[in-house]
Motif scaffolding. Sequence first.
Motif, PDB file in Angstrom:
ATOM      1  N   LYS A   1       1.145 -43.490  -9.795  1.00 32.93           N
ATOM      2  CA  LYS A   1       0.744 -43.768 -10.055  1.00 32.93           C
ATOM      3  C   LYS A   1      -0.266 -43.905  -8.821  1.00 32.93           C
ATOM      4  O   LYS A   1      -0.642 -44.583  -7.665  1.00 32.93           O
ATOM      5  CB  LYS A   1       0.573 -45.131 -10.184  1.00 32.93           C
ATOM      6  CG  LYS A   1       1.212 -45.090 -11.984  1.00 32.93           C
ATOM      7  CD  LYS A   1       1.637 -46.812 -12.547  1.00 32.93           C
ATOM      8  CE  LYS A   1       1.727 -47.002 -14.260  1.00 32.93           C
ATOM      9  NZ  LYS A   1       2.111 -48.508 -14.244  1.00 32.93           N
ATOM     10  N   LEU A   2      -1.683 -42.937  -8.871  1.00 35.83           N
ATOM     11  CA  LEU A   2      -2.958 -42.628  -7.862  1.00 35.83           C
ATOM     12  C   LEU A   2      -3.468 -43.044  -8.739  1.00 35.83           C
ATOM     13  O   LEU A   2      -4.295 -42.291  -9.558  1.00 35.83           O
ATOM     14  CB  LEU A   2      -2.470 -41.011  -6.863  1.00 35.83           C
ATOM     15  CG  LEU A   2      -1.139 -41.390  -6.578  1.00 35.83           C
ATOM     16  CD1 LEU A   2      -0.835 -39.923  -6.145  1.00 35.83           C
ATOM     17  CD2 LEU A   2      -0.636 -42.166  -5.661  1.00 35.83           C
ATOM     18  N   VAL A   3      -5.435 -43.854  -7.122  1.00 38.10           N
ATOM     19  CA  VAL A   3      -6.376 -43.514  -7.681  1.00 38.10           C
ATOM     20  C   VAL A   3      -7.014 -42.797  -7.270  1.00 38.10           C
ATOM     21  O   VAL A   3      -6.294 -43.144  -5.906  1.00 38.10           O
ATOM     22  CB  VAL A   3      -7.066 -45.398  -8.243  1.00 38.10           C
ATOM     23  CG1 VAL A   3      -8.262 -44.714  -9.141  1.00 38.10           C
ATOM     24  CG2 VAL A   3      -5.879 -45.665  -9.026  1.00 38.10           C
ATOM     25  N   PHE A   4      -8.537 -42.356  -7.525  1.00 39.66           N
ATOM     26  CA  PHE A   4      -8.879 -41.311  -6.416  1.00 39.66           C
ATOM     27  C   PHE A   4     -10.505 -41.654  -6.482  1.00 39.66           C
ATOM     28  O   PHE A   4     -10.992 -41.352  -7.631  1.00 39.66           O
ATOM     29  CB  PHE A   4      -8.989 -39.917  -5.569  1.00 39.66           C
ATOM     30  CG  PHE A   4      -7.319 -39.556  -5.827  1.00 39.66           C
ATOM     31  CD1 PHE A   4      -7.141 -39.382  -4.590  1.00 39.66           C
ATOM     32  CD2 PHE A   4      -6.232 -39.488  -6.617  1.00 39.66           C
ATOM     33  CE1 PHE A   4      -5.853 -39.458  -4.485  1.00 39.66           C
ATOM     34  CE2 PHE A   4      -4.641 -38.781  -6.566  1.00 39.66           C
ATOM     35  CZ  PHE A   4      -4.819 -38.632  -4.953  1.00 39.66           C
ATOM     36  N   LEU A   5     -11.113 -42.013  -6.153  1.00 35.56           N
ATOM     37  CA  LEU A   5     -12.798 -42.252  -5.482  1.00 35.56           C
ATOM     38  C   LEU A   5     -13.381 -40.963  -5.370  1.00 35.56           C
ATOM     39  O   LEU A   5     -13.487 -40.771  -4.349  1.00 35.56           O
ATOM     40  CB  LEU A   5     -12.845 -43.572  -5.214  1.00 35.56           C
ATOM     41  CG  LEU A   5     -14.738 -43.662  -4.948  1.00 35.56           C
ATOM     42  CD1 LEU A   5     -15.087 -43.473  -6.275  1.00 35.56           C
ATOM     43  CD2 LEU A   5     -14.985 -44.966  -4.441  1.00 35.56           C
TER      44      LEU A   5
ATOM     45  N   TYR B   1     -16.877 -39.430  -9.350  1.00 37.24           N
ATOM     46  CA  TYR B   1     -15.700 -39.753 -10.378  1.00 37.24           C
ATOM     47  C   TYR B   1     -14.697 -40.631  -9.791  1.00 37.24           C
ATOM     48  O   TYR B   1     -14.438 -40.026  -8.862  1.00 37.24           O
ATOM     49  CB  TYR B   1     -15.506 -37.610 -10.460  1.00 37.24           C
ATOM     50  CG  TYR B   1     -16.004 -37.546 -11.673  1.00 37.24           C
ATOM     51  CD1 TYR B   1     -15.741 -37.886 -12.991  1.00 37.24           C
ATOM     52  CD2 TYR B   1     -17.384 -36.792 -11.497  1.00 37.24           C
ATOM     53  CE1 TYR B   1     -16.745 -36.967 -13.792  1.00 37.24           C
ATOM     54  CE2 TYR B   1     -17.910 -35.897 -12.891  1.00 37.24           C
ATOM     55  CZ  TYR B   1     -17.403 -36.339 -14.507  1.00 37.24           C
ATOM     56  OH  TYR B   1     -18.374 -35.443 -15.130  1.00 37.24           O
ATOM     57  N   VAL B   2     -14.214 -41.013 -10.617  1.00 37.91           N
ATOM     58  CA  VAL B   2     -12.518 -41.950 -10.942  1.00 37.91           C
ATOM     59  C   VAL B   2     -12.197 -41.041 -11.818  1.00 37.91           C
ATOM     60  O   VAL B   2     -11.707 -40.622 -12.563  1.00 37.91           O
ATOM     61  CB  VAL B   2     -12.789 -42.794 -11.479  1.00 37.91           C
ATOM     62  CG1 VAL B   2     -11.457 -43.720 -11.083  1.00 37.91           C
ATOM     63  CG2 VAL B   2     -14.193 -43.744 -10.711  1.00 37.91           C
ATOM     64  N   GLU B   3     -10.563 -40.230 -10.754  1.00 38.73           N
ATOM     65  CA  GLU B   3      -9.744 -39.709 -11.107  1.00 38.73           C
ATOM     66  C   GLU B   3      -8.268 -40.112 -11.136  1.00 38.73           C
ATOM     67  O   GLU B   3      -7.803 -41.534  -9.934  1.00 38.73           O
ATOM     68  CB  GLU B   3      -9.471 -38.658 -10.253  1.00 38.73           C
ATOM     69  CG  GLU B   3      -7.899 -36.966 -10.583  1.00 38.73           C
ATOM     70  CD  GLU B   3      -8.809 -35.970 -10.756  1.00 38.73           C
ATOM     71  OE1 GLU B   3      -8.003 -34.754 -10.692  1.00 38.73           O
ATOM     72  OE2 GLU B   3      -9.334 -35.439  -9.460  1.00 38.73           O
ATOM     73  N   PHE B   4      -7.968 -40.400 -12.262  1.00 43.58           N
ATOM     74  CA  PHE B   4      -5.897 -41.336 -11.791  1.00 43.58           C
ATOM     75  C   PHE B   4      -5.500 -39.862 -12.300  1.00 43.58           C
ATOM     76  O   PHE B   4      -5.060 -39.005 -12.948  1.00 43.58           O
ATOM     77  CB  PHE B   4      -5.818 -42.113 -13.020  1.00 43.58           C
ATOM     78  CG  PHE B   4      -7.341 -43.153 -13.363  1.00 43.58           C
ATOM     79  CD1 PHE B   4      -6.514 -44.116 -12.657  1.00 43.58           C
ATOM     80  CD2 PHE B   4      -8.344 -43.035 -13.682  1.00 43.58           C
ATOM     81  CE1 PHE B   4      -7.807 -45.483 -12.887  1.00 43.58           C
ATOM     82  CE2 PHE B   4      -9.052 -44.161 -13.633  1.00 43.58           C
ATOM     83  CZ  PHE B   4      -8.883 -45.159 -13.217  1.00 43.58           C
ATOM     84  N   HIS B   5      -4.219 -40.319 -11.042  1.00 39.12           N
ATOM     85  CA  HIS B   5      -2.679 -39.001 -11.474  1.00 39.12           C
ATOM     86  C   HIS B   5      -1.595 -40.398 -11.422  1.00 39.12           C
ATOM     87  O   HIS B   5      -1.373 -41.098 -11.310  1.00 39.12           O
ATOM     88  CB  HIS B   5      -2.831 -39.034  -9.717  1.00 39.12           C
ATOM     89  CG  HIS B   5      -3.711 -37.339  -9.828  1.00 39.12           C
ATOM     90  ND1 HIS B   5      -3.371 -36.257  -8.819  1.00 39.12           N
ATOM     91  CD2 HIS B   5      -5.288 -37.334 -10.464  1.00 39.12           C
ATOM     92  CE1 HIS B   5      -4.226 -35.020  -8.686  1.00 39.12           C
ATOM     93  NE2 HIS B   5      -5.602 -36.176  -9.198  1.00 39.12           N
ATOM     94  N   SER B   6      -0.940 -38.835 -12.033  1.00 38.25           N
ATOM     95  CA  SER B   6       0.287 -39.304 -12.573  1.00 38.25           C
ATOM     96  C   SER B   6       1.973 -38.664 -11.636  1.00 38.25           C
ATOM     97  O   SER B   6       1.587 -38.036 -11.102  1.00 38.25           O
ATOM     98  CB  SER B   6       0.398 -39.848 -13.920  1.00 38.25           C
ATOM     99  OG  SER B   6       0.827 -38.472 -14.701  1.00 38.25           O
ATOM    100  N   GLN B   7       2.744 -39.069 -12.077  1.00 41.17           N
ATOM    101  CA  GLN B   7       3.528 -38.808 -11.552  1.00 41.17           C
ATOM    102  C   GLN B   7       4.493 -37.229 -11.902  1.00 41.17           C
ATOM    103  O   GLN B   7       4.488 -36.081 -10.731  1.00 41.17           O
ATOM    104  CB  GLN B   7       5.164 -38.973 -11.782  1.00 41.17           C
ATOM    105  CG  GLN B   7       6.695 -38.253 -10.824  1.00 41.17           C
ATOM    106  CD  GLN B   7       7.796 -39.303 -10.956  1.00 41.17           C
ATOM    107  OE1 GLN B   7       7.822 -40.289 -12.512  1.00 41.17           O
ATOM    108  NE2 GLN B   7       9.437 -39.178 -10.538  1.00 41.17           N
ATOM    109  N   HIS B   8       3.761 -36.608 -12.832  1.00 42.80           N
ATOM    110  CA  HIS B   8       3.546 -35.208 -13.120  1.00 42.80           C
ATOM    111  C   HIS B   8       2.245 -33.759 -13.015  1.00 42.80           C
ATOM    112  O   HIS B   8       2.478 -33.495 -12.492  1.00 42.80           O
ATOM    113  CB  HIS B   8       3.776 -35.010 -14.965  1.00 42.80           C
ATOM    114  CG  HIS B   8       1.857 -35.037 -15.236  1.00 42.80           C
ATOM    115  ND1 HIS B   8       2.503 -37.127 -16.031  1.00 42.80           N
ATOM    116  CD2 HIS B   8       0.848 -34.982 -15.903  1.00 42.80           C
ATOM    117  CE1 HIS B   8       1.396 -36.887 -16.180  1.00 42.80           C
ATOM    118  NE2 HIS B   8       0.247 -35.287 -16.319  1.00 42.80           N
TER     119      HIS B   8
END
Length: 714
Positions: free
Chosen positions: A109-113, A118-125
């Motif tokens: 679980k990652l969050v990028f500003l 934009y705010v981007e969310f990443h999961s394991q895939h």
Amino acid sequence: MQISSVNNVKIYNLSHGKSLPEWLSRKMSVSLQQYSLDIQRRIELIQDFEMPTVCTSIRVSRDGQFILAAGTYKPRIRCYDTYQLSLKFERCLDSDVVAFDILSDDYSKLVFLHSDRYVEFHSQHGHYYKTRVPKFGRDFSYHYPSCDLYFVGMSSEVFRLNLEQGRFLSSLQTDAVENNVCDINPVHHLFATGSSEGRVECWDPRVRKRVGMLDCALSSLTEGTEVQHLPSVSALKFNGSLTMAVGTSTGQVLLYDLRSSQPLLVKDHFYNMPIKSLNFHEQLDLVVSADSKVIKIWNKDSGKIFSTIQPQANINDVCIYPHSGMLFTANEDSKMNTFYIPALGPAPRWCSFLDNLTEELEESPECTVYDDYKFVTRKDLENLGLSHLVGSSLLRAYMHGFFMDIRLYHKVKSMANPFAYEEYRKDKIRQKIEESRAQRVQVKKLPRVNQELALKLMEEGDDEAELASRKKKGKALPSILGDDRFKVMFENPDYQVDEQSEEFRLLNPIVSKVGQKRKKKLRLLAQQAAASQQADEDEEEPEGRASSEEESSDDDKSWVEEVREQRRLLRQEGRDRRRQERKEADRNTVLLETEQNGGEKTSNTAMSKKTSQPQFYQIKAGEEFRSFNDMAQKQKLQKASLEDRLKLEEHSETSNMADTAVGSKQLTFTLKKSEQQWKQQQAEQEHYKERKKLRRSAGHLSSSRGRGRGRRRY
């Protein structure tokens, strides 16, 4: 690997060394690894631990297995697996990353500003979701109990995004114009924001109300600091439940206790650059603060420096691996630096071999940072003819000089003085001959340099040896002449004592008196030792003898008089020297106009005749001739007052022409009286007039016979 020692703390730069480019063929890379010593000596702790151009931020997951770094160009995120010591995955992004955080224990679980709001969310895939905040963001923090993300940026509002509900909640309204950083306390979850006005506002997430405000801009200004602009908050970090560290844009770090509005400690980096990162090392109670130039590690209680790290490239972010002595830095360079400091803690378990490696290096002598460089001053550069290199990459400024490559120094030295080796060889031969002569029968011989000082030391040494021989268990102290530390003072002519210098003449009376006192003391001790041997008693001062304090007082008076006499002589010599210089200048100044005779002299006889003939002087028009030998009249005029000289000139009606060698000048001025002097003069005149009116004539009292007994009768 590069080893440096700052404040007796060993720092190992594991990323130092040359790296192989990706476009290099396998055959070429294998050959370079075989023949290049720099590549063979490097330690590649994690494979491909670098970015294409620049790394902006770096983080370590809570389980310690993954290291994530964001960089450019193109914008991307890289994840490294510490268990495999290699790159796990790489993901490219649409825009640059301003800040990112790891919400889970691993990379799932990652969050990028991003820089485009934009705010981007990443999961394991991979990519999971993207949304947009109303204003450009600069930092964010995650509140675990409520699953809220707090975003701060170019707005007075703090935007809240709830990840459980998937929507924005009501924002927090601050008093600041813009907010730069934010952080949440891990113990009681107090939310704090740092503004561009230099204030820190603390909020309670449970009631969404502000509970306190700190003015860090005024607290960061110390006495004597020049204020060019208002310091803003550039970094913020909590430690425990009560400690908070605040970094300013002017390079100060303030440590606060949340119960007080005044900082406990203010630490200045002295670079006047914004603080980029703040971290706490809980095991040793240290603070790790970093700006663009340097990383400083210091004690949070006293502020004492523990060590400093100064990478070659500018610093963007610093991350400490948990419970170890390893640091990762994101730099304005493609390579991300890895530093290992054994004094901070052991190596992580995935690279435990570093402990054995550093122990072996400590046992064997290592090459320090400056072994391949030569320190030179500006005077050395002028002697070598390298002054034009100041400011270039060949010279690195340090303190009062520069560091230059030792190979370049030896090359230029050999060119500047090609016979240096011959002189060195002759000196070595002479030293060998003197060493061979030392085995022969020694005769007391004075050295070539400082013979008087050596003779004095030899006499004092004989007195001490004689005194020690009279004592029962006495032992003479070693002489300076036989000490190797002072051997150069009697061999090198550069150490010759200049007895005509002002310093020596002023100190010589004191030194001579101290030597006399020392001789008197030695004689007194010898007498006491002889008396103690005869009477088997302790050393006592003989009766009827003056005490040493009285003698020292007389000696002090005598050397004070001598010092005064030397000062008087020095002043007299200085006056004589200046007078002689003025005479030389007057003699060299041409003031007389002589007629030039045409033709050249053909023999020495004609020249001697010309010099023996009288010289004629021409007086300029408007000037009056005066004799140069009329010294009596000049001295009389010099003793008279200025008013008398002016009156004399008015009566004589002659121009005042000074008889000097550099010309004649005339000065006319009028003395202006003050108001008080005018009033006093006017009062005296009125008093004189009143006295004149009251005066009565006494002519009727006069008699032709006069006073007395009368005339004498004949």
